[in-house]
Design a protein around this motif. Structure first.
Motif, PDB file in Angstrom:
ATOM      1  N   ALA A  43       0.851  -1.205   0.000  1.00  0.00           N
ATOM      2  CA  ALA A  43       0.000   0.000   0.000  1.00  0.00           C
ATOM      3  C   ALA A  43       0.881   1.248   0.000  1.00  0.00           C
ATOM      4  O   ALA A  43       1.917   1.284   0.654  1.00  0.00           O
ATOM      5  CB  ALA A  43      -0.897  -0.002   1.233  1.00  0.00           C
ATOM      6  N   PRO A  44       0.452   2.273  -0.724  1.00  0.00           N
ATOM      7  CA  PRO A  44       1.281   3.481  -0.774  1.00  0.00           C
ATOM      8  C   PRO A  44       1.284   4.212   0.568  1.00  0.00           C
ATOM      9  O   PRO A  44       0.329   4.114   1.329  1.00  0.00           O
ATOM     10  CB  PRO A  44       0.593   4.333  -1.850  1.00  0.00           C
ATOM     11  N   ILE A  45       2.357   4.943   0.796  1.00  0.00           N
ATOM     12  CA  ILE A  45       2.425   5.772   2.009  1.00  0.00           C
ATOM     13  C   ILE A  45       1.314   6.812   1.900  1.00  0.00           C
ATOM     14  O   ILE A  45       1.127   7.435   0.850  1.00  0.00           O
ATOM     15  CB  ILE A  45       3.808   6.443   2.106  1.00  0.00           C
ATOM     16  N   GLY A  46       0.582   6.971   2.987  1.00  0.00           N
ATOM     17  CA  GLY A  46      -0.502   7.948   2.982  1.00  0.00           C
ATOM     18  C   GLY A  46      -1.869   7.319   2.775  1.00  0.00           C
ATOM     19  O   GLY A  46      -2.876   8.021   2.779  1.00  0.00           O
ATOM     20  N   TYR A  47      -1.915   5.989   2.589  1.00  0.00           N
ATOM     21  CA  TYR A  47      -3.224   5.330   2.445  1.00  0.00           C
ATOM     22  C   TYR A  47      -3.656   4.810   3.815  1.00  0.00           C
ATOM     23  O   TYR A  47      -2.992   3.953   4.407  1.00  0.00           O
ATOM     24  CB  TYR A  47      -3.130   4.167   1.448  1.00  0.00           C
ATOM     25  N   LEU A  48      -4.767   5.336   4.333  1.00  0.00           N
ATOM     26  CA  LEU A  48      -5.208   4.973   5.676  1.00  0.00           C
ATOM     27  C   LEU A  48      -6.676   4.540   5.649  1.00  0.00           C
ATOM     28  O   LEU A  48      -7.579   5.379   5.664  1.00  0.00           O
ATOM     29  CB  LEU A  48      -5.050   6.170   6.626  1.00  0.00           C
ATOM     30  N   PRO A  49      -6.949   3.237   5.594  1.00  0.00           N
ATOM     31  CA  PRO A  49      -8.346   2.794   5.607  1.00  0.00           C
ATOM     32  C   PRO A  49      -8.913   2.839   7.019  1.00  0.00           C
ATOM     33  O   PRO A  49      -8.193   2.649   7.995  1.00  0.00           O
ATOM     34  CB  PRO A  49      -8.258   1.349   5.103  1.00  0.00           C
ATOM     35  N   VAL A  50     -10.206   3.067   7.112  1.00  0.00           N
ATOM     36  CA  VAL A  50     -10.857   3.200   8.416  1.00  0.00           C
ATOM     37  C   VAL A  50     -12.270   2.622   8.327  1.00  0.00           C
ATOM     38  O   VAL A  50     -12.867   2.579   7.249  1.00  0.00           O
ATOM     39  CB  VAL A  50     -10.870   4.705   8.833  1.00  0.00           C
ATOM     40  N   LEU A  77     -15.222   4.390  14.923  1.00  0.00           N
ATOM     41  CA  LEU A  77     -14.898   5.637  15.623  1.00  0.00           C
ATOM     42  C   LEU A  77     -13.523   5.549  16.283  1.00  0.00           C
ATOM     43  O   LEU A  77     -12.753   6.508  16.268  1.00  0.00           O
ATOM     44  CB  LEU A  77     -15.985   5.945  16.669  1.00  0.00           C
ATOM     45  N   GLU A  78     -13.222   4.391  16.824  1.00  0.00           N
ATOM     46  CA  GLU A  78     -11.919   4.250  17.484  1.00  0.00           C
ATOM     47  C   GLU A  78     -10.778   4.406  16.460  1.00  0.00           C
ATOM     48  O   GLU A  78      -9.768   5.055  16.727  1.00  0.00           O
ATOM     49  CB  GLU A  78     -11.814   2.907  18.205  1.00  0.00           C
ATOM     50  N   ASP A  79     -10.963   3.829  15.278  1.00  0.00           N
ATOM     51  CA  ASP A  79      -9.943   3.982  14.233  1.00  0.00           C
ATOM     52  C   ASP A  79      -9.851   5.430  13.760  1.00  0.00           C
ATOM     53  O   ASP A  79      -8.767   5.932  13.470  1.00  0.00           O
ATOM     54  CB  ASP A  79     -10.269   3.094  13.028  1.00  0.00           C
ATOM     55  N   ALA A  80     -11.019   6.077  13.660  1.00  0.00           N
ATOM     56  CA  ALA A  80     -11.022   7.488  13.248  1.00  0.00           C
ATOM     57  C   ALA A  80     -10.213   8.311  14.253  1.00  0.00           C
ATOM     58  O   ALA A  80      -9.410   9.179  13.870  1.00  0.00           O
ATOM     59  CB  ALA A  80     -12.456   8.008  13.158  1.00  0.00           C
ATOM     60  N   ILE A  81     -10.393   8.020  15.530  1.00  0.00           N
ATOM     61  CA  ILE A  81      -9.654   8.749  16.570  1.00  0.00           C
ATOM     62  C   ILE A  81      -8.149   8.487  16.425  1.00  0.00           C
ATOM     63  O   ILE A  81      -7.326   9.399  16.481  1.00  0.00           O
ATOM     64  CB  ILE A  81     -10.159   8.336  17.974  1.00  0.00           C
ATOM     65  N   CYS A  82      -7.801   7.224  16.202  1.00  0.00           N
ATOM     66  CA  CYS A  82      -6.387   6.829  16.024  1.00  0.00           C
ATOM     67  C   CYS A  82      -5.761   7.572  14.854  1.00  0.00           C
ATOM     68  O   CYS A  82      -4.653   8.117  14.959  1.00  0.00           O
ATOM     69  CB  CYS A  82      -6.333   5.352  15.637  1.00  0.00           C
ATOM     70  N   ILE A  83      -6.468   7.581  13.725  1.00  0.00           N
ATOM     71  CA  ILE A  83      -5.929   8.206  12.516  1.00  0.00           C
ATOM     72  C   ILE A  83      -5.804   9.713  12.705  1.00  0.00           C
ATOM     73  O   ILE A  83      -4.787  10.317  12.376  1.00  0.00           O
ATOM     74  CB  ILE A  83      -6.815   7.864  11.300  1.00  0.00           C
ATOM     75  N   ALA A  84      -6.843  10.308  13.284  1.00  0.00           N
ATOM     76  CA  ALA A  84      -6.800  11.756  13.485  1.00  0.00           C
ATOM     77  C   ALA A  84      -5.666  12.115  14.442  1.00  0.00           C
ATOM     78  O   ALA A  84      -4.959  13.108  14.239  1.00  0.00           O
ATOM     79  CB  ALA A  84      -8.138  12.259  14.016  1.00  0.00           C
ATOM     80  N   ASP A 111       3.411   5.482  11.039  1.00  0.00           N
ATOM     81  CA  ASP A 111       2.335   5.081  10.136  1.00  0.00           C
ATOM     82  C   ASP A 111       2.162   3.564  10.162  1.00  0.00           C
ATOM     83  O   ASP A 111       1.068   3.042  10.269  1.00  0.00           O
ATOM     84  CB  ASP A 111       2.728   5.474   8.707  1.00  0.00           C
ATOM     85  N   VAL A 112       3.301   2.878  10.070  1.00  0.00           N
ATOM     86  CA  VAL A 112       3.277   1.421  10.030  1.00  0.00           C
ATOM     87  C   VAL A 112       2.779   0.863  11.357  1.00  0.00           C
ATOM     88  O   VAL A 112       1.927  -0.015  11.408  1.00  0.00           O
ATOM     89  CB  VAL A 112       4.692   0.873   9.702  1.00  0.00           C
ATOM     90  N   SER A 113       3.264   1.422  12.481  1.00  0.00           N
ATOM     91  CA  SER A 113       2.842   0.856  13.754  1.00  0.00           C
ATOM     92  C   SER A 113       1.371   1.149  13.997  1.00  0.00           C
ATOM     93  O   SER A 113       0.660   0.382  14.619  1.00  0.00           O
ATOM     94  CB  SER A 113       3.715   1.368  14.895  1.00  0.00           C
ATOM     95  N   LEU A 114       0.883   2.279  13.468  1.00  0.00           N
ATOM     96  CA  LEU A 114      -0.547   2.589  13.579  1.00  0.00           C
ATOM     97  C   LEU A 114      -1.357   1.486  12.894  1.00  0.00           C
ATOM     98  O   LEU A 114      -2.309   0.950  13.450  1.00  0.00           O
ATOM     99  CB  LEU A 114      -0.828   3.941  12.918  1.00  0.00           C
ATOM    100  N   GLY A 115      -0.933   1.133  11.663  1.00  0.00           N
ATOM    101  CA  GLY A 115      -1.632   0.086  10.916  1.00  0.00           C
ATOM    102  C   GLY A 115      -1.591  -1.236  11.652  1.00  0.00           C
ATOM    103  O   GLY A 115      -2.604  -1.933  11.757  1.00  0.00           O
ATOM    104  N   ALA A 116      -0.429  -1.574  12.192  1.00  0.00           N
ATOM    105  CA  ALA A 116      -0.281  -2.856  12.872  1.00  0.00           C
ATOM    106  C   ALA A 116      -1.179  -2.920  14.106  1.00  0.00           C
ATOM    107  O   ALA A 116      -1.841  -3.922  14.374  1.00  0.00           O
ATOM    108  CB  ALA A 116       1.178  -3.061  13.280  1.00  0.00           C
ATOM    109  N   ARG A 117      -1.227  -1.805  14.839  1.00  0.00           N
ATOM    110  CA  ARG A 117      -2.083  -1.772  16.035  1.00  0.00           C
ATOM    111  C   ARG A 117      -3.531  -1.994  15.658  1.00  0.00           C
ATOM    112  O   ARG A 117      -4.256  -2.760  16.267  1.00  0.00           O
ATOM    113  CB  ARG A 117      -1.937  -0.411  16.711  1.00  0.00           C
ATOM    114  N   MET A 118      -3.946  -1.280  14.596  1.00  0.00           N
ATOM    115  CA  MET A 118      -5.340  -1.386  14.199  1.00  0.00           C
ATOM    116  C   MET A 118      -5.644  -2.799  13.722  1.00  0.00           C
ATOM    117  O   MET A 118      -6.675  -3.374  14.067  1.00  0.00           O
ATOM    118  CB  MET A 118      -5.664  -0.364  13.116  1.00  0.00           C
TER     119      MET A 118
END
Ligand SMILES: Cc1cc2nc3c(=O)[nH]c(=O)nc-3n(C[C@H](O)[C@H](O)[C@H](O)COP(=O)(O)OP(=O)(O)OC[C@H]3O[C@@H](n4cnc5c(N)ncnc54)[C@H](O)[C@@H]3O)c2cc1C
Length: 410
Positions: free
Chosen positions: A305-312, A331-338, A350-357
């Motif tokens: 996935a390209p850098i900057g792609y954040l699915p929620v 909503l929890e993912d929206a909070i994480c991304i924001a 960015d990567v650790s955010l994805g892994a956590r989610m």
């Protein structure tokens, strides 16, 4: 519309369902400009229990929002919470037991612990929440919302997003929040499907209204669920003096198809005193709404996935709608991304955010999928059984399938 002139915000939120609206609101309030793109041209219409709602296809459905969702709103968007109560959203005590732990304990926030107060849920039609979020977003100068715009794809250079492709233009963007729901056209390219379960379950819902808006809280507070042999039914307060009743049953169980008609629905209800009593002095408001519950699915962000792609939200995970946690996960993912986008982020975070989610969604999904698979298997077995099932355990007091079929055939 301006073409690719460099003036657009670098953050684009694709989709104005719950996940997209919440992300955009949190971004704008965190001083990050964003542009929201939504295919539906009718978003932000007036809300109100049982009214017509714009947004995702299921927004006129009765919703229950888990305690986690309610707490997240209280903590992060208290004005939205207050407005939801003004709109008639009900605070429900699902299990009625003060000491009981949250049924969604392992979904609970930062520390993974259920928090006192999580057991109180919110209930109102899904469109009320999206309409209230849309109104809040409309007063944020840093967020622009465009309706009637179909997102088609991304433009990339190397491993980075540089834009969002629309039918007649490409918007510049370095970050795209994919809040396009379970049918996201972006997700197949940038996520891998981990699992998918189709329960084949239909829901038939009817709203009821009563003038007794001042009836004792105990009568309106709780959710009543009846688990039948091949169906479940629940009554759910959705606003002052407004209830919804939903039957869920197997799509292939043609003998229960009569539940989709008003007469069949009423006759089936008369077999369920727990629910009928709750509806004393209530009258149906509107037709029976019938639809197939969506498949459960879990995706994870692809390494390519390209850098900057954040699915929620549903672009990444949909769970059993009956569990009442889909919106909380979104909503929890929206909070994480924001949170990540309002602080300076580098690729590593960015990567650790994805892994956590991915990890958190997986546990929520697996629990929901297990429940759905077991339920479907039991219902299938009871439908195909040559002999009536020995009825014991939690279903002992509920009407058998045979009794339900008889009532529908009357
Ligand atoms: C019948 C039903 C009942 C449910 N009940 C509950 C419940 O009681 N409690 C609960 O917590 N959850 C419930 N859910 C789940 C909950 O609705 C979802 O988890 C939540 O809405 C996810 O929101 P989302 O914003 O990710 O997706 P969506 O709500 O699907 O929003 C996606 C948005 O993107 C837009 N869009 C799609 N494609 C494009 C495109 N190409 N270009 C531009 N815009 C596009 C859509 O119009 C939509 O507005 C239920 C779901 C269903 C189907």
């Amino acid at each position: 519309m301006p073409a690719d002139d460099g003036a657009q915000p670098a953050v684009v939120v694709a989709g104005a369902g719950l996940a997209g609206l919440a992300t955009a609101l949190l971004l704008a309030r965190g001083d990050v400009p964003c542009q929201v793109l939504e295919a539906d041209g009718l978003m932000g219409q007036p809300s109100g229990a049982t009214g017509a709602h714009a947004g995702g296809p299921y927004t006129s459905q009765p919703y229950v929002y888990s305690g986690l969702f309610r707490r997240q709103l209280l903590e992060r968007l208290p004005d939205v919470y207050a407005e939801l109560l003004d709109e008639g959203a009900q605070v429900l005590d699902i299990d009625g037991s003060v000491a009981a732990p949250s049924p969604y304990g392992d979904l609970a926030g930062r520390d993974g612990q259920a928090v006192q107060g999580d057991r109180l849920s919110l209930a109102c039609p899904g469109g009320v929440v999206t309409a209230v979020l849309a109104r809040a977003l409309a007063s944020e100068p840093l967020a622009q919302v465009r309706h009637g715009v179909q997102v088609q794809g991304l433009r990339m250079e190397g491993d980075r997003i540089t834009g969002v492709r629309l039918p007649r233009e490409t918007l510049k963007a370095s970050t795209v929040v994919d809040a396009l729901g379970r049918g996201s056209p972006l997700a197949p390219d940038f996520t891998a499907m981990v699992d998918e379960v189709d329960g084949g379950v239909v829901h038939s819902t009817r709203f009821y209204r009563t003038d007794r808006v001042d009836e004792p809280a105990a009568a309106t507070e709780r959710l009543s669920t009846v688990s039948g042999e091949t169906f479940s039914a629940r009554v759910l307060a959705q606003g002052p003096g407004t209830f919804a009743v939903t039957f869920r049953y197997l799509a292939r169980d043609r003998a229960l198809a009569g539940l989709a008609a008003p007469e069949g629905f009423s006759r089936a209800l008369s077999l369920l005193p727990e629910i009928c009593d709750r509806l004393a002095a209530a009258a149906p408001a509107g037709a029976v709404i019938t639809g197939l519950d969506p498949a459960l699915l879990l995706r994870c962000v692809d390494e390519q996935a390209p850098i900057g792609y954040l699915p929620v939200g549903d672009a990444l995970c949909t769970v059993d709608v009956e569990s009442g946690v889909g919106a909380a996960l979104a909503l929890e993912d929206a909070i994480c991304i924001a949170r990540a986008l309002t602080a300076p982020v580098d690729t590593a975070s960015d990567v650790s955010l994805g892994a956590r989610m991915n990890q958190r969604l997986r546990s929520a999904y697996e629990r929901s999928a297990r429940r759905s698979v077991v339920r479907t298997r039991l219902w299938e077995a009871a439908v195909t059984a040559a002999e009536p099932a020995v009825r014991s355990g939690p279903n002992a007091g509920s009407p058998s399938r045979a009794a339900m079929v008889r009532a529908l055939l009357l």
